[in-house]
Design an enzyme around this catalytic site. Sequence first.
Site, PDB file in Angstrom:
ATOM      1  N   GLY A 140      26.407  34.079  39.919  1.00  0.00           N
ATOM      2  CA  GLY A 140      26.561  34.040  38.470  1.00  0.00           C
ATOM      3  C   GLY A 140      25.700  32.990  37.818  1.00  0.00           C
ATOM      4  N   GLY A 153      32.034  32.268  42.288  1.00  0.00           N
ATOM      5  CA  GLY A 153      32.455  31.000  41.694  1.00  0.00           C
ATOM      6  C   GLY A 153      31.567  29.890  42.216  1.00  0.00           C
ATOM      7  CB  VAL A 185      29.574  34.597  25.593  1.00  0.00           C
ATOM      8  CG1 VAL A 185      28.904  35.838  25.022  1.00  0.00           C
ATOM      9  CG2 VAL A 185      28.525  33.609  26.082  1.00  0.00           C
ATOM     10  CB  CYS A 232      37.175  37.994  29.286  1.00  0.00           C
ATOM     11  SG  CYS A 232      36.168  37.037  28.128  1.00  0.00           S
TER      12      CYS A 232
END
Lengths: 256, 304
Positions: free
Chosen positions: B265, B243, B71, B130
Amino acid sequence: MKKHIQDLKVIENQAINSQYYLLKLRASGTLPEILPGQFAEVKVDKAPNTFLRRPISVHDVVYDKNELHLLIEKKGEGTITMADLQEGESLNLVYPLGNTWSIPAKTESVLLVGGGCGVAPLLFTARKLAENGIKVTTLIGGRGTANLLRIDAYKPFGEVFTSTEDSSHGETGFVTQHSVMQNLQAFDAVLTCGPEAMMKALGKMAQEQKVHCEVSLENTMACGIGACLVCVQDTKEGHKCVCTDGPVFNVNDLKW
Amino acid sequence: MVNTAVNLNGLKLKNPVMTASGTFGYGPEFQDFIDIERLGAYIVKGTTLHPRQGNPYPRMAETPSGMLNAVGLQNVGVDKFIADIYPNIKDFNSHAIVNVSGSQVEDYVETARKINELENIPAIELNISCPNVKEGGMAFGTSCPAAAEVIKAVRKVYSKHLMVKLSPNVTSVVDIAEVAEQEGADSVSLINTLLGIAIDAKTRKPILSTITGGLSGPAVKPVALRMVWQVAQAVNIPVVGLGGIMTAEDAIEFLLAGASAVQIGTANFIDPAITMKIVDGIESYMLEHGFEDVNELIGGMITE
């Protein structure tokens, strides 16, 4: 509009031919309000290599029976697995998702153009337009007769034209070459869904003739609710989520 | 009644379940499906000093038991966050935590300084991990001196709870965690996504516009558990584990490995109501296994 996560029961899974099937689902309670052009995120069980839900257009809604119909093309493991769903099995859906068409006020006549499985979101659209007294004309195109889907389902709502690339049904060539396209200005709006190349060509014709044109996109998605930001389409206002800002876009807003 | 509350170095959570940045939007996206106030905390989309469009489409590839994303921190920027989004989320009775990212130290500092002024944001998660931005991001989280520099600089201007999100794309995650602790982080969260590639054999092209992306989902869970376990033993600040958590049992495993809280997530993409199932499931687990306090589970893996 409130979104729901629900198990719906398979009441019929009808193979149209080796490539496409019509999956009829029934909600246990009253179906929520669904707008034409919206979609559902479908969870595929029994497909070990699929991880995410599959975004599938709402093909039709039968409110008095609480039925939701999906028209599906076998494309990958998820849609191939769902083709084997049996009557009585349940399917988990997050729905209804996305926006709807936004045809101009005072629209009297609409042309729907569907290529292949792109006819999927147009049936409920045709039904709603007809309910609102708008004249519906449908043009269905495909490579061959096997790719022309649901012609009879569209007939109650207005005239239906077809075109095939292999000359097996209707006029020969792409939908953009069909004679109905010669007089695009006879329509107040053109709503289309199908392969991107088809929608681009159609969008260009509509722009040239200044006819309102909306396209339904199917970018790869994860969440379907505007959280993951992976399904973005580049628009004149920057990246927009196909799942929440779309799937329907005015062709003038796209960078096509 | 069981106690599910945990205390992350002063940041008190009603339960150890948070949502992971980038998977939960700003929160309201999920209101049709869950009661946000039942979350221990929720971490909003990575926020940068200036608005970002992110990377070109396509930026997601489905992979076995997971997905790659690229993204690239698409977000409205901190000023628009403060003006338009903060007013809509500030009154939730849960902790909204802002994930702060940047391409240079000054950006992180300025963003953190602005978030520090927001009364109802009790913490930031400093994203030095990131993998999807050309400059900054993971570059800060894969070298000890770079991590030290950005954490030190942010610590000077940020007075509330500072959580640092760690990258798994390193030789030793423990080294970076120790740097974070030394520079004044109040907690660390791990793992961010693992760098990967998906290729379409038919077209011989990469699926992502950026070629590489970050892998998440259950595919990464064993790696995440291992790293949480290593870091929890090495530092004295709380560890937040994430995770590939898909179920309450997965969350319990992270607590047992030493995490004081967890983040959910990618699972949010498949089941937008998953966080409530995990909150409930942790309680059920405790009742079933005779635990009165969730804190008894933290670091409770039996190795002998």
